[in-house]
Design a protein around this motif. Structure first.
Motif, short mmCIF file in Angstrom:
data_model
loop_
_atom_site.label_atom_id
_atom_site.label_comp_id
_atom_site.label_asym_id
_atom_site.label_seq_id
_atom_site.Cartn_x
_atom_site.Cartn_y
_atom_site.Cartn_z
N ASN A 213 -13.87 50.11 -38.39
CA ASN A 213 -14.79 49.60 -39.39
C ASN A 213 -14.66 50.39 -40.70
N THR A 225 -21.02 39.42 -39.91
CA THR A 225 -21.46 39.39 -38.52
C THR A 225 -22.43 38.23 -38.33
N LYS A 229 -25.43 39.95 -33.95
CA LYS A 229 -24.61 41.15 -34.20
C LYS A 229 -23.70 41.48 -33.01
N PHE A 232 -17.96 40.09 -34.91
CA PHE A 232 -17.67 40.74 -36.19
C PHE A 232 -16.38 40.16 -36.77
N PHE A 253 -22.98 33.26 -40.00
CA PHE A 253 -22.45 34.58 -40.31
C PHE A 253 -22.88 35.00 -41.70
N SER A 256 -22.36 41.97 -44.10
CA SER A 256 -23.20 43.06 -43.62
C SER A 256 -22.67 44.40 -44.09
#
Length: 260
Positions: A213, A225, A229, A232, A253, A256
């Protein structure tokens, strides 16, 4: 910090020698769920990393895939010793070690090392790098030309598995290629390096997500996301939006800033 980060890179690179130190064997007692793969090499690599990192920052805490879960401290290590153990066991050269260092819950450094390719990916406040050279996510603009990598099927989570099947069906005739490499470490590196265009992953574990990430974000990527959650989507913003537009009937979606 630069000296600290260089020491982390050396420790991670050295740790992968444990992969090849005598033969591996399965550790059934360490399986976390059905269809899991854990070898003595996963355990021994993590033990080495834990020992070295806690020596490097004596008051830090440690979160590792193979059964070490501490609370977040001022400094916290998050480690996946061998990401892609199934590939490792079957001599598929797609696996690696991934590490993130957090300060007060925020990632400040991550490194993902692919020993078979001799590729060290790392990220800090200055950006994302591969063997010292700065890297960036793909700038591809056309959906029909995009290569999408997708995380492993989540066989233990029925709803996520159903969503994953739907997503693959929706995209298979709209993008250039879909790939499933079997290692979130490898997947994240390919997105950060611009070799693949969009990454869709269905994992909740910190050790699978946090290092990659940070790497992808520092390479210019973004995260989208879903409401739960548990799905991803990574890539450059425009690529992600074009893929997500094709998935509107599956889930909603949104972009985030989630610190995983």
């Amino acid at each position: 910090m630069k000296k600290l980060f260089n020491k982390i890179l050396k420790i991670v690179k050295h740790s992968t020698k444990i992969y090849y130190n005598r033969s591996y064997y399965e550790r059934e007692d360490k399986h976390k769920f059905n269809n899991d793969d854990v070898t003595n090499r996963d355990i021994n690599t993590q033990k080495y990393l834990q020992m070295q990192f806690l020596k490097l920052l004596p008051n830090s805490t440690f979160i590792g895939e193979e059964g070490v879960i501490n609370k977040l401290g001022e400094y916290t290590w998050i480690v996946d010793p061998i990401d892609g153990t199934f590939n490792y066991k079957h001599d598929v050269k797609i696996y690696g070690t991934q590490v993130a260092l957090l300060k007060n819950g925020k990632t400040i450094f991550s490194c993902l090392y692919l020993p078979e390719h001799k590729q060290m990916f790392y990220a800090c406040d200055k950006g994302a790098f591969l063997n010292g050279k700065q890297i960036f996510v793909s700038s591809e603009q056309e959906l029909k030309n995009m290569a999408v990598n997708i995380g492993d099927f989540q066989l233990n989570y029925k709803q996520t598995l159903n969503n994953q099947k739907q997503i693959m069906l929706e995209l298979c005739d709209k993008v250039k290629r879909i790939r499933m490499f079997g290692s979130s470490c490898y997947d994240s590196c390919q997105i950060a390096n611009g070799s693949m265009d969009v990454y869709i992953v269905y994992i909740l574990n910190k050790w699978d997500l946090v290092p990659g990430n940070f790497l992808i974000r520092k390479a210019g990527g973004v995260l989208f996301t879903n409401r739960n959650k548990n799905i991803f989507i990574y890539g450059n913003k425009q690529n992600c939006k074009k893929v997500i537009k094709k998935l509107n009937n599956i889930d909603t979606f949104y972009e985030s800033n989630l610190e995983l």
